[in-house]
Design a protein around this motif. Sequence first.
Motif, mmCIF file in Angstrom:
data_model
loop_
_atom_site.group_PDB
_atom_site.id
_atom_site.type_symbol
_atom_site.label_atom_id
_atom_site.label_comp_id
_atom_site.label_asym_id
_atom_site.label_seq_id
_atom_site.Cartn_x
_atom_site.Cartn_y
_atom_site.Cartn_z
ATOM 1 N N SER A 1 30.819 29.556 46.147
ATOM 2 C CA SER A 1 32.073 29.767 46.880
ATOM 3 C C SER A 1 32.803 28.449 47.068
ATOM 4 O O SER A 1 34.024 28.423 47.243
ATOM 5 C CB SER A 1 31.795 30.410 48.237
ATOM 6 O OG SER A 1 30.884 29.614 48.979
ATOM 7 N N ALA A 2 32.063 27.353 47.018
ATOM 8 C CA ALA A 2 32.617 26.003 47.160
ATOM 9 C C ALA A 2 31.603 25.030 46.570
ATOM 10 O O ALA A 2 30.470 25.410 46.255
ATOM 11 C CB ALA A 2 32.889 25.680 48.624
ATOM 12 N N MET A 3 32.030 23.785 46.433
ATOM 13 C CA MET A 3 31.131 22.724 45.976
ATOM 14 C C MET A 3 31.398 21.494 46.828
ATOM 15 O O MET A 3 32.555 21.215 47.181
ATOM 16 C CB MET A 3 31.380 22.371 44.502
ATOM 17 C CG MET A 3 31.215 23.484 43.497
ATOM 18 S SD MET A 3 29.518 23.839 43.045
ATOM 19 C CE MET A 3 29.073 22.473 42.023
ATOM 20 N N LEU A 4 30.330 20.770 47.130
ATOM 21 C CA LEU A 4 30.446 19.492 47.824
ATOM 22 C C LEU A 4 30.228 18.392 46.796
ATOM 23 O O LEU A 4 29.260 18.439 46.031
ATOM 24 C CB LEU A 4 29.420 19.391 48.949
ATOM 25 C CG LEU A 4 29.655 20.345 50.110
ATOM 26 C CD1 LEU A 4 28.442 20.361 51.036
ATOM 27 C CD2 LEU A 4 30.894 19.942 50.872
ATOM 28 N N VAL A 5 31.123 17.421 46.771
ATOM 29 C CA VAL A 5 31.116 16.380 45.740
ATOM 30 C C VAL A 5 30.753 15.025 46.340
ATOM 31 O O VAL A 5 31.268 14.644 47.387
ATOM 32 C CB VAL A 5 32.502 16.288 45.060
ATOM 33 C CG1 VAL A 5 32.558 15.138 44.081
ATOM 34 C CG2 VAL A 5 32.844 17.599 44.388
ATOM 35 N N CYS A 6 29.875 14.318 45.639
ATOM 36 C CA CYS A 6 29.604 12.909 45.937
ATOM 37 C C CYS A 6 30.247 12.115 44.809
ATOM 38 O O CYS A 6 29.760 12.136 43.671
ATOM 39 C CB CYS A 6 28.105 12.634 46.009
ATOM 40 S SG CYS A 6 27.729 10.887 46.268
ATOM 41 N N LYS A 7 31.357 11.473 45.109
ATOM 42 C CA LYS A 7 32.080 10.725 44.073
ATOM 43 C C LYS A 7 31.254 9.556 43.546
ATOM 44 O O LYS A 7 31.295 9.247 42.357
ATOM 45 C CB LYS A 7 33.420 10.234 44.617
ATOM 46 C CG LYS A 7 34.409 11.364 44.829
ATOM 47 C CD LYS A 7 35.737 10.843 45.330
ATOM 48 C CE LYS A 7 36.721 11.976 45.519
ATOM 49 N NZ LYS A 7 38.011 11.521 46.034
ATOM 50 N N ALA A 8 30.487 8.906 44.422
ATOM 51 C CA ALA A 8 29.693 7.751 44.001
ATOM 52 C C ALA A 8 28.658 8.134 42.945
ATOM 53 O O ALA A 8 28.432 7.392 41.992
ATOM 54 C CB ALA A 8 29.004 7.119 45.209
ATOM 55 N N ALA A 9 28.036 9.304 43.106
ATOM 56 C CA ALA A 9 27.004 9.749 42.170
ATOM 57 C C ALA A 9 27.561 10.615 41.044
ATOM 58 O O ALA A 9 26.844 10.913 40.097
ATOM 59 C CB ALA A 9 25.935 10.539 42.927
ATOM 60 N N ARG A 10 28.839 11.032 41.170
ATOM 61 C CA ARG A 10 29.457 11.960 40.228
ATOM 62 C C ARG A 10 28.646 13.246 40.122
ATOM 63 O O ARG A 10 28.381 13.765 39.038
ATOM 64 C CB ARG A 10 29.673 11.327 38.862
ATOM 65 C CG ARG A 10 30.645 10.171 38.917
ATOM 66 C CD ARG A 10 31.414 9.832 37.658
ATOM 67 N NE ARG A 10 31.609 10.812 36.624
ATOM 68 C CZ ARG A 10 32.606 11.720 36.599
ATOM 69 N NH1 ARG A 10 33.481 11.770 37.570
ATOM 70 N NH2 ARG A 10 32.720 12.565 35.592
#
Length: 88
Positions: free
Chosen positions: A52-61
């Motif tokens: 339904s959604a995603m949580l993103v860690c930009k540092a780890a891609r």
Amino acid sequence: MIPHLALSHLRCPTTGGVLEWMPTEQLSAVHREIAESSLVNRSGDLVTEQPSAMLVCKAARLAYPVLRGIPLLTTGEAIDLGQLAEAS
């Protein structure tokens, strides 16, 4: 969805970095990749359930799925964002 206050306490299990909501257009790309059976998680398993959604860690891609309102914050469930760039 996770309340903003709770989200501020969640961290990427890989890097300890900040997590952000994935933008709608990128989530749509994830949904397309799952429908085409071309997305695998870091455990090497084919992703079959639409989050339904995603949580993103930009540092780890990395992106972590949210299924039935529950964020799956385990390294194995993470999806490498590089897969989406390769498919474009």
